[in-house]
Design an enzyme around this catalytic site. Structure first.
Site, PDB file in Angstrom:
ATOM      1  N   GLU A 202       0.793  -1.236   0.000  1.00  0.00           N
ATOM      2  CA  GLU A 202       0.000   0.000   0.000  1.00  0.00           C
ATOM      3  C   GLU A 202       0.826   1.288   0.000  1.00  0.00           C
ATOM      4  OE1 GLU A 202      -2.802  -0.211   3.189  1.00  0.00           O
ATOM      5  OE2 GLU A 202      -3.853  -1.867   2.264  1.00  0.00           O
ATOM      6  N   GLU A 381      -5.672  -8.462   0.448  1.00  0.00           N
ATOM      7  CA  GLU A 381      -6.314  -8.144   1.728  1.00  0.00           C
ATOM      8  C   GLU A 381      -7.773  -7.805   1.492  1.00  0.00           C
ATOM      9  OE1 GLU A 381      -4.546  -5.096   4.261  1.00  0.00           O
ATOM     10  OE2 GLU A 381      -2.540  -5.770   3.693  1.00  0.00           O
TER      11      GLU A 381
HETATM   12  C1  GCO Z   1      -3.527  -1.757   5.689  1.00  0.00           C
HETATM   13  C2  GCO Z   1      -2.569  -2.798   6.047  1.00  0.00           C
HETATM   14  C3  GCO Z   1      -2.958  -3.660   7.169  1.00  0.00           C
HETATM   15  C4  GCO Z   1      -4.112  -3.211   8.035  1.00  0.00           C
HETATM   16  C5  GCO Z   1      -5.424  -3.589   7.455  1.00  0.00           C
HETATM   17  C6  GCO Z   1      -6.623  -3.154   8.253  1.00  0.00           C
HETATM   18  O1  GCO Z   1      -4.294  -1.948   4.758  1.00  0.00           O
HETATM   19  O2  GCO Z   1      -3.545  -0.717   6.328  1.00  0.00           O
HETATM   20  O3  GCO Z   1      -2.126  -3.524   4.973  1.00  0.00           O
HETATM   21  O4  GCO Z   1      -1.772  -3.697   7.870  1.00  0.00           O
HETATM   22  O5  GCO Z   1      -4.010  -3.743   9.290  1.00  0.00           O
HETATM   23  O6  GCO Z   1      -5.558  -3.020   6.200  1.00  0.00           O
HETATM   24  O7  GCO Z   1      -6.691  -1.780   8.337  1.00  0.00           O
END
Ligand code: GCO
Length: 465
Positions: A202, A381
């Site tokens: 990200e 994710e």
């Molecule tokens: C993000 C990260 C994760 C977070 C998840 C929930 O997207 O910020 O990759 O580490 O914990 O997304 O917010």
């Protein structure tokens, strides 16, 4: 009089053309979930059914990175950075319990696991590598493989070693080379055992939260730095891509792109519509364009702009997509951030993060990626914070139905990783947000499968039929 009417009509026409031009055609997309349930499953035999985590959030003892510093610090008003001054500390003690945790994955039928290696444990000081840390990750990979679980390794998931942070981290133009040296070590050690690599997690979230919203270290509020950090992260991605492919030509390398969908709070307000368009373009589209064409352009007129042209195009084998929700943001010149969020969904559609549950957004995010490339997509994710566990089952089912629909419509999706395997340290929110398939009792370190998570098991079962 006629002239005045003419001008008004002309302006009106311009306004309407502006609305039509900048409005996302899919903003009204709505699925009939009963019908999606009747669509036969298309996931296929080789589909990766996984869960995702990151080192700092689960391992414990990450005391040599920027987050450790941040968690110990106070803000300008002398308040702790994290509510109740929580620190990641021992986290889920996954460093010591990874064998047990791999059994947790196996027992629910997962065949893939995305996790990150902690740079600050491997390269403790600049150029000083800890062989025990490298050996640890190699053992973890071996253990995964022995249990039939495909590892996907993330090389950078938000944390930096203190020595790197203190020098300015990804604000420095030599950061890709510095990061590259760490990657060489990792790939020399794990390259022959790991097929899937996520270079950077990200980039846009890291850049905005750290350099604009002040929620992540180094807690700055400078949009020009956002642009520069993003540029150097993309350069670092390309560097990582080249290094991994040199060592292991057959490796599958991508980055984990966060796609939050941004919609205008009012679809008739041209300023709202253009603001949403600019945010989508700069934080979602610009990264995809860089991957495909090697060209990066960041432009918020009057605020910040930056660009980059790489000699390397097509620096990816797959796109990792992190999708959670959509946001309604509008311009707010009176506020600090100049942009303000509006919540429109009713409480029953909100997660504990106050994020709207919006499965159609997953389809829109996949379509966006598809506009740039037809290479494989892995949902790296997707998940929700839901302490009461009343929304998890439906969330999982609906998002997977949407994913199935996308596959049926020809989008090349090859895997899905639920965030997260277990409750963990949710960055600026500390331990209060519980995303886990497994509930974690942080005093005893006991893990217990949540009832709502069974929906995932059920979908995996049907997906394999
Ligand atoms: C993000 C990260 C994760 C977070 C998840 C929930 O997207 O910020 O990759 O580490 O914990 O997304 O917010």
């Amino acid at each position: 009089m006629m002239v005045a009417i003419g001008i008004v009509m002309g302006l009106l026409a311009l306004y309407v053309v502006g609305l039509l031009w900048f409005t996302d055609r899919d903003a009204d997309l709505q699925f009939d979930f009963a019908e999606l349930r009747r669509t036969s499953f298309r996931f296929g035999k080789d589909f990766l059914w996984g869960s995702a985590t990151s080192a700092h959030q689960i391992e414990g003892n990450c005391f040599n990175n920027n987050w450790f510093q941040f968690e110990s610090a106070m803000d300008e008003q002398n308040r702790p950075r994290i509510p109740n001054h929580q620190k990641a500390g021992a986290a889920c003690d996954h460093w010591n319990r990874y064998e047990e945790d791999i059994q947790l994955m196996r027992s629910i039928g997962l065949n893939a696991y995305r996790f990150s290696v902690e740079w600050s444990k491997v390269e403790v000081e600049e150029g000083v590598f800890d062989d025990r840390a490298l050996a640890h990750y190699e053992q973890e990979v071996d253990e995964l493989r022995a249990n039939g679980i495909e590892p996907m390794v993330t090389l950078h998931h938000f944390t930096n070693p203190i020595w790197f942070e203190n020098r300015g981290a990804f604000l420095q133009d030599n950061s890709p080379a510095v990061f590259g040296r760490f990657i060489e070590k990792i790939v020399a050690r794990l390259g022959h055992k790991v097929r899937f690599w996520c270079t950077i997690n990200e980039p846009s979230v890291y850049a905005i939260n750290g350099y604009f919203r002040g929620e992540f270290p180094p807690a700055l509020k400078d949009p020009k730095k956002v642009a520069r950090v993003l540029r150097n992260l993309l350069r670092s991605h390309t560097e990582a891509y080249s290094i991994i492919k040199k060592f292991v030509p057959g490796a599958q390398v991508g980055l984990a792109l966060s796609v939050f969908i941004f919609d205008p709070p009012s679809r008739w307000n041209l300023i709202d519509v253009v603001t949403a368009h600019l945010i989508n373009k700069n934080f979602n589209g610009s990264i995809l364009r860089y991957l495909v064409e090697g060209k990066y352009e960041f432009s918020f007129p009057g605020v910040a702009s930056d660009s980059l042209e790489s000699t390397v195009r097509d620096s990816f084998d797959f796109v990792g997509l992190n999708y959670y929700t959509r946001f309604y943001e509008r311009l707010d010149l009176s506020g600090d951030d100049k942009i303000a969020g509006v919540i429109k969904a009713p409480p029953e559609k909100l997660t504990d993060m106050n994020w709207e549950i919006y499965p159609e957004g997953l389809y829109r995010a996949l379509k966006l990626v598809r506009e740039y490339t037809s290479k494989p997509i892995y949902v790296t994710e997707n998940g929700l914070a839901d302490d009461s566990d009343t929304k998890r089952a439906k969330f999982i089912e609906d998002h997977l139905l949407v994913l199935n629909k996308a596959i049926a419509d020809g989008i090349n999706v090859k895997g899905y990783f639920y965030w997260s395997l277990m409750d963990n340290f949710e960055w600026a929110y500390g331990y209060s947000k519980r995303f886990g398939l497994y509930h974690v009792d942080f005093t005893t370190q006991e893990r217990a499968l949540r009832k709502g998570s069974e929906a995932y098991l059920e979908m995996i079962r049907k997906g394999r039929e």
